[in-house]
Design a protein around this motif. Structure first.
Motif, PDB file in Angstrom:
ATOM      1  N   ALA A 383      29.777 -29.031  23.874  1.00 36.75           N
ATOM      2  CA  ALA A 383      28.949 -29.729  24.857  1.00 36.75           C
ATOM      3  C   ALA A 383      29.792 -30.366  25.952  1.00 36.75           C
ATOM      4  O   ALA A 383      29.447 -30.296  27.143  1.00 36.75           O
ATOM      5  N   LEU A 384      30.891 -30.998  25.565  1.00 40.50           N
ATOM      6  CA  LEU A 384      31.748 -31.650  26.551  1.00 40.50           C
ATOM      7  C   LEU A 384      32.424 -30.623  27.452  1.00 40.50           C
ATOM      8  O   LEU A 384      32.661 -30.873  28.636  1.00 40.50           O
ATOM      9  N   GLU A 385      32.724 -29.465  26.901  1.00 39.20           N
ATOM     10  CA  GLU A 385      33.328 -28.390  27.683  1.00 39.20           C
ATOM     11  C   GLU A 385      32.342 -27.854  28.720  1.00 39.20           C
ATOM     12  O   GLU A 385      32.694 -27.629  29.879  1.00 39.20           O
ATOM     13  N   LYS A 386      31.083 -27.675  28.319  1.00 31.88           N
ATOM     14  CA  LYS A 386      30.080 -27.099  29.212  1.00 31.88           C
ATOM     15  C   LYS A 386      29.524 -28.113  30.208  1.00 31.88           C
ATOM     16  O   LYS A 386      29.243 -27.766  31.356  1.00 31.88           O
ATOM     17  N   GLY A 387      29.351 -29.341  29.768  1.00 33.83           N
ATOM     18  CA  GLY A 387      28.670 -30.312  30.624  1.00 33.83           C
ATOM     19  C   GLY A 387      29.520 -31.436  31.169  1.00 33.83           C
ATOM     20  O   GLY A 387      29.056 -32.213  32.011  1.00 33.83           O
ATOM     21  N   GLY A 388      30.753 -31.554  30.702  1.00 25.75           N
ATOM     22  CA  GLY A 388      31.555 -32.716  31.036  1.00 25.75           C
ATOM     23  C   GLY A 388      32.496 -32.535  32.210  1.00 25.75           C
ATOM     24  O   GLY A 388      32.827 -31.419  32.603  1.00 25.75           O
ATOM     25  N   LYS A 389      32.920 -33.662  32.768  1.00 30.86           N
ATOM     26  CA  LYS A 389      33.934 -33.690  33.813  1.00 30.86           C
ATOM     27  C   LYS A 389      35.255 -34.123  33.177  1.00 30.86           C
ATOM     28  O   LYS A 389      35.332 -35.189  32.569  1.00 30.86           O
ATOM     29  N   LYS A 390      36.289 -33.315  33.348  1.00 32.89           N
ATOM     30  CA  LYS A 390      37.568 -33.605  32.711  1.00 32.89           C
ATOM     31  C   LYS A 390      38.115 -34.980  33.096  1.00 32.89           C
ATOM     32  O   LYS A 390      38.720 -35.676  32.284  1.00 32.89           O
TER      33      LYS A 390
END
Length: 566
Positions: A383-390
């Motif tokens: 989820a963090l990979e698809k929806g997150g900002k690094k």
């Protein structure tokens, strides 16, 4: 290998030496800077910031006789940056203790019903409280003889009762509390049998027992009279006590795990007001709790609105979620089954969590997600990979286990980890531990995070791990040895133990990075705020089983001594 940095003298004159100014404070000693594996001999402080870090001769140029305070800590231990506790719950622990009753870890169900609860009811009635509240009962001790709502009703049936366990993931309540929450009617009619991400435990008679697991617990908590349970005035009384405790343990940065535990903004407002009054002398990160039974958009907006409480030392930029429960109690979401064949509880589907991450990050809110089991960790990473900002440094909290191939994905997506290395400890045959089969002694990786370039911090999770050390050096010893002082268990997962320098980085500069403070704090470097400790032991060289004995003899925040050992 540690290297001594000599910014002046034999290595040449640098700009800071050529343009030196007089200092308010100069400190000599063995100084661990947390800038790589570097040591220094001295530093100078002016107007709350480091203006020189280097050798003793260079620092002497900053001393004005009669005006500059000089502290010579040579040969007395270690000087190091102030530590950070990257996840704990002092706010709700102190709040529940002041508004309710704290239960000692060794309390039995019989003692709870016959001694603790009657006193808590007496206290509530005397103060006019609208809830009999408490915190701290020990699941392993209660599991075989769990008190029921009927047991609680015999002590008090006319005031709602809510007692959270020491993990904060479960609760015991009376009938009135369940009625007020809309779970059942007073006549016994059941209105709600299931709770997403949690469990309303049902009895043989088909009605709730009063034992609530995971998301069922905060759902019921949200229906209490929370404004009366915890006011701004109470929060302002508690925060100075929390601050003094943190100073004494060596913390100058603290990430609060759930800052709206009582479903109001009292703690936020209190922190801002104390900072504006000049009474907050640590950096406080704050996280807004969001649960799987809430309206997502409404909860996200409330979390975004709480950013209005930001001030110089108050950073309310996080949202706290639960992906799963805890592995020790059988509710963490795992690939390997538990002894009963289950795989735990997941609160969010992957697409839901992806959408939440995207919306939160777009509002400038960093995800701070409780996730324990390896399947939960993978779902969170996806989820963090698809929806997150690094750049927002979304963070996984606790992390019992990780699929090997997921470490690199965490690093690639700038996902941070705050690790519960305190759980490396346990006797050989821990009572009540429901860990997945075959993983009883393989808990909470640490070295693999460092090996894969993942920014990693450590935390105490106080008071969720009562009986474990809360101070940074007690935690450090476990991270380095795999054993808690005073226990006779074999070291846990020795392949995942870290070096002393890695442990120190995790509780200093890495914590500053997690809190977006690395340009201001977390290491001893020119231009940064002078937050530092004088420690009574050199934890870099002392016998490894003595690290836990280390204590700050003094804690400094922005160049001022805020704590001195009595």
């Amino acid at each position: 290998m540690l290297a001594v940095i000599l910014l002046c003298g034999t290595m040449g004159m640098l700009t800071s030496c050529q343009h030196s100014s007089k200092a308010d404070l100069v400190v000599y000693g063995k100084i661990y800077t947390a800038e790589g594996n570097q040591l220094a001999e001295a530093f100078a402080v002016k107007d709350g910031k480091f203006v020189y870090v280097g050798d003793k001769a260079g620092a002497e140029a900053f001393v004005t006789e009669g005006k500059t305070e000089v502290v010579d800590y040579s040969g007395q231990g270690l000087v190091m940056p102030g530590c950070g506790n990257a996840h704990a719950h002092y706010s709700n622990a102190y709040g529940l203790e002041s508004s309710g009753t704290f239960i000692p870890l060794e309390t039995t169900p019989e003692q709870f019903l016959k001694e603790i609860l009657p006193e808590a009811v007496k206290k509530a009635r005397a103060s006019g409280a609208t809830t009999v509240s408490g915190y701290g009962w020990n699941l392993p001790k209660f599991l075989k003889d769990m008190p029921t709502r009927q047991d609680l009703d015999k002590v008090c049936s006319d005031i709602p009762i809510y007692f959270a366990d020491n993990e904060g993931h479960k609760a015991l309540v009376n009938t009135l509390t369940l009625v007020n929450a809309g779970i059942m009617k007073a006549d016994g009619t059941v209105l709600k049998k299931e709770m997403r991400g949690g469990e309303i435990v049902m009895g043989a008679d088909g009605t709730p027992t009063g034992y609530l697991k995971e998301q069922a617990s905060p759902f019921v908590r949200s229906t209490l009279d929370t404004d009366k349970l915890y006011s701004v005035e109470m929060a302002k009384e508690n925060l100075p006590r929390i601050q003094e405790r943190l100073w004494a343990e060596g913390y100058t940065m603290y990430m609060d795990g759930i800052s709206n535990y009582f479903y109001n903004n009292s703690f936020y407002q209190a922190a801002q007001e104390l900072d504006q009054e000049g009474k907050l002398q640590l950096v406080l990160g704050m996280a807004y709790e969001m649960e799987s039974w809430m309206d997502i958009d409404e909860a996200l907006q409330k979390a975004a609105d709480a950013k209005k409480y930001a001030s110089t030392r108050v950073v309310p930029n996080w949202i706290k979620l639960f992906m799963d429960g805890t592995v020790e109690s059988g509710t963490g979401f795992t690939e390997t089954p538990y002894p009963d064949g289950s795989h735990g509880i997941a609160n969010w589907e992957e697409q839901e969590f992806t959408d939440i991450t995207r919306k939160a990050n777009e509002k400038g809110l960093t995800i701070h997600v409780h996730v324990s089991g390896d399947k939960g960790v993978r779902r969170a990473i996806n989820a963090l990979e698809k929806g997150g900002k690094k750049e927002l440094r979304n963070t996984l909290v606790h992390v019992f286990d990780v699929f090997p191939e997921d470490y690199k994905r965490m690093a690639d997506n700038n996902i941070y980890v705050t690790s519960g290395v305190i759980w490396h400890h346990n006797p050989n045959t821990p009572t009540g531990d429901l860990s997945p089969v075959g993983k009883e002694d393989r808990k909470y990786p640490m070295k693999s995070f460092f090996d894969n370039g993942i920014s990693t911090t450590i935390h105490s999770d106080y008071p969720a791990t009562c009986g474990s050390p809360d101070d940074p050096f007690g935690i450090m010893e476990i991270a380095v040895t795999g054993v808690m002082a005073g226990e006779d268990g074999e070291p846990f997962w020795t392949e995942e133990l870290v070096t002393r320098e890695q442990a120190l980085a995790a509780m200093t500069i890495n914590c500053a990075k997690q809190m977006f403070l690395e340009n201001e704090r977390g290491s001893i470097k020119e231009g940064k705020y002078a937050d530092f400790l004088l420690v009574n032991k050199d934890v870099l060289t002392c016998p490894v089983n003595e690290i836990h004995e280390a204590k700050p003899t003094a804690t400094y925040f922005e160049g001022k001594k805020v704590y001195a050992q009595q």
